[in-house]
Design an enzyme around this catalytic site. Structure first.
Site, PDB file in Angstrom:
ATOM      1  N   ASP A  18       0.846  -1.199   0.000  1.00  0.00           N
ATOM      2  CA  ASP A  18       0.000   0.000   0.000  1.00  0.00           C
ATOM      3  C   ASP A  18       0.879   1.245   0.000  1.00  0.00           C
ATOM      4  O   ASP A  18       1.998   1.226   0.515  1.00  0.00           O
ATOM      5  CB  ASP A  18      -0.916  -0.020   1.244  1.00  0.00           C
ATOM      6  CG  ASP A  18      -2.131   0.879   1.075  1.00  0.00           C
ATOM      7  OD1 ASP A  18      -2.344   1.416  -0.039  1.00  0.00           O
ATOM      8  OD2 ASP A  18      -2.876   1.069   2.062  1.00  0.00           O
ATOM      9  N   ASN A  66     -11.058  -2.580  -5.636  1.00  0.00           N
ATOM     10  CA  ASN A  66     -10.246  -1.656  -6.429  1.00  0.00           C
ATOM     11  C   ASN A  66     -10.850  -1.325  -7.804  1.00  0.00           C
ATOM     12  O   ASN A  66     -10.445  -0.351  -8.439  1.00  0.00           O
ATOM     13  CB  ASN A  66      -8.802  -2.171  -6.594  1.00  0.00           C
ATOM     14  CG  ASN A  66      -7.967  -2.068  -5.323  1.00  0.00           C
ATOM     15  OD1 ASN A  66      -7.068  -2.881  -5.088  1.00  0.00           O
ATOM     16  ND2 ASN A  66      -8.252  -1.079  -4.473  1.00  0.00           N
TER      17      ASN A  66
HETATM   18  C1  IPE Z   1      -5.701  -2.789  -0.278  1.00  0.00           C
HETATM   19  O1  IPE Z   1      -5.254  -1.520  -0.531  1.00  0.00           O
HETATM   20  C2  IPE Z   1      -5.761  -3.588  -1.538  1.00  0.00           C
HETATM   21  C3  IPE Z   1      -4.470  -3.899  -2.148  1.00  0.00           C
HETATM   22  C4  IPE Z   1      -3.314  -3.654  -1.618  1.00  0.00           C
HETATM   23  C5  IPE Z   1      -4.537  -4.553  -3.418  1.00  0.00           C
HETATM   24  P1  IPE Z   1      -6.261  -0.284  -0.716  1.00  0.00           P
HETATM   25  O2  IPE Z   1      -5.428   0.928  -0.736  1.00  0.00           O
HETATM   26  O3  IPE Z   1      -7.130  -0.530  -1.888  1.00  0.00           O
HETATM   27  O4  IPE Z   1      -7.137  -0.398   0.612  1.00  0.00           O
HETATM   28  P2  IPE Z   1      -8.026   0.692   1.336  1.00  0.00           P
HETATM   29  O5  IPE Z   1      -9.052   1.123   0.336  1.00  0.00           O
HETATM   30  O6  IPE Z   1      -7.127   1.805   1.735  1.00  0.00           O
HETATM   31  O7  IPE Z   1      -8.606  -0.026   2.516  1.00  0.00           O
HETATM   32  C1  IPE Z   2      -1.523   0.109  -3.448  1.00  0.00           C
HETATM   33  O1  IPE Z   2      -1.293   1.472  -3.493  1.00  0.00           O
HETATM   34  C2  IPE Z   2      -1.776  -0.486  -4.820  1.00  0.00           C
HETATM   35  C3  IPE Z   2      -3.158  -0.917  -5.077  1.00  0.00           C
HETATM   36  C4  IPE Z   2      -4.102  -0.997  -4.199  1.00  0.00           C
HETATM   37  C5  IPE Z   2      -3.489  -1.300  -6.443  1.00  0.00           C
HETATM   38  P1  IPE Z   2      -2.490   2.523  -3.514  1.00  0.00           P
HETATM   39  O2  IPE Z   2      -2.852   2.785  -4.942  1.00  0.00           O
HETATM   40  O3  IPE Z   2      -3.588   2.062  -2.652  1.00  0.00           O
HETATM   41  O4  IPE Z   2      -1.779   3.802  -2.912  1.00  0.00           O
HETATM   42  P2  IPE Z   2      -2.402   4.866  -1.907  1.00  0.00           P
HETATM   43  O5  IPE Z   2      -2.983   4.107  -0.760  1.00  0.00           O
HETATM   44  O6  IPE Z   2      -3.432   5.638  -2.667  1.00  0.00           O
HETATM   45  O7  IPE Z   2      -1.230   5.695  -1.496  1.00  0.00           O
HETATM   46 MG    MG Z   3      -4.079   2.371  -0.689  1.00  0.00          MG
END
Ligand code: IPE
Ligand code: IPE
Ligand code: MG
Length: 238
Positions: A18, A66
């Protein structure tokens, strides 16, 4: 290698990567650049984990939630996925790593499904480490699909309610071939599960770090393992 460092390496490490978006934002870059860096880090982490003697590595790459992101971001992630699946095949072959996918694959485009099938088929004989990618994965979706299949098998007379126990439930989950994770790592400072491996993480140790995923590296992985080594796992005992 890991033994030289005095590490007891957990058998199964699960990761919620993340912070890609925030990493890019901090640099004034589009979110997608964070995902590009994040993919490189996944590739490196597969090699680092195998080198440390970890037997199972399971990474959350794309959740069932997502899809709610902008069409532009989802499209860019799919493109990256196409590219990195090919690279991952090479990395897996070079490092004797088996790749499996958990999640619901029918929602992806046909060429991505083919790529996933190919990754699994061409690496199924590899034995140094099993790398599992969770894509279009959500724990509630996984459990829902498992219950549906269990009920279908029941209706077909292949299963009876008295057969249902924890082991049987586990055998209907996408993770049926994997032991439960010993250590869960989530980067970027968020401390929640976001629908990841709810059943499987029942006794897992959690490690949260503020490091954003594109900055994650072997040193950070070792730090998480060291912290894990200092814990007293109980599984309900004393
Ligand atoms: C969790 O990350 C899902 C993945 C790492 C694929 P998100 O960034 O999507 O989760 P939330 O929305 O902050 O809980
Ligand atoms: C994790 O990084 C990757 C996916 C969930 C695909 P994020 O895209 O959630 O990054 P933040 O949380 O917005 O920084
Ligand atoms: Mg995220």
């Amino acid at each position: 290698m890991a033994e030289e460092m005095g590490l007891r390496v957990p058998r199964h490490v699960a990761i919620i990567l993340d912070g890609n978006g925030r990493w890019a934002k901090k640099r004034g870059l589009p979110r997608n650049m964070g995902h590009v860096e994040g993919c490189k880090v996944v590739e490196r982490t597969v090699e680092d984990a195998a080198g440390l003697g970890i037997k199972y590595l399971t990474v959350y790459g794309f959740s069932t939630e997502n899809w709610k992101r902008s069409a532009e971001e989802v499209g860019a992630l799919m493109q990256l996925f196409r590219y990195y699946m090919k690279r991952l095949l090479k990395v897996a072959k070079k490092n004797d790593v088996r790749v499996i996918m958990i999640g619901e694959r029918s929602r992806f485009d046909a060429d991505i499904i083919e790529g996933l099938d190919r990754l699994e088929n061409e690496t199924k004989g590899n034995s140094r480490m099993t790398f599992t990618i969770a894509v279009n994965y959500g724990s509630r979706d996984e459990i829902t699909r498992a219950v549906r299949r269990m009920m279908e098998d029941c209706a077909a007379g292949k299963l009876s309610p008295k057969d249902v126990n924890e082991e049987l439930i586990g055998s209907y989950l996408d993770t049926k071939e994997l032991p439960d994770p010993d250590l869960l790592i989530r980067t970027s400072g968020e401390e929640r599960l976001s629908n990841y491996l709810l059943w499987q993480l029942a006794y897992t140790e959690f490690y949260f770090t503020d490091v954003l995923w594109p900055d994650f590296n072997k040193e950070e992985l070792v730090k998480a393992i060291e912290k894990y080594n200092g814990r007293d796992r109980r599984f309900g005992g004393v």
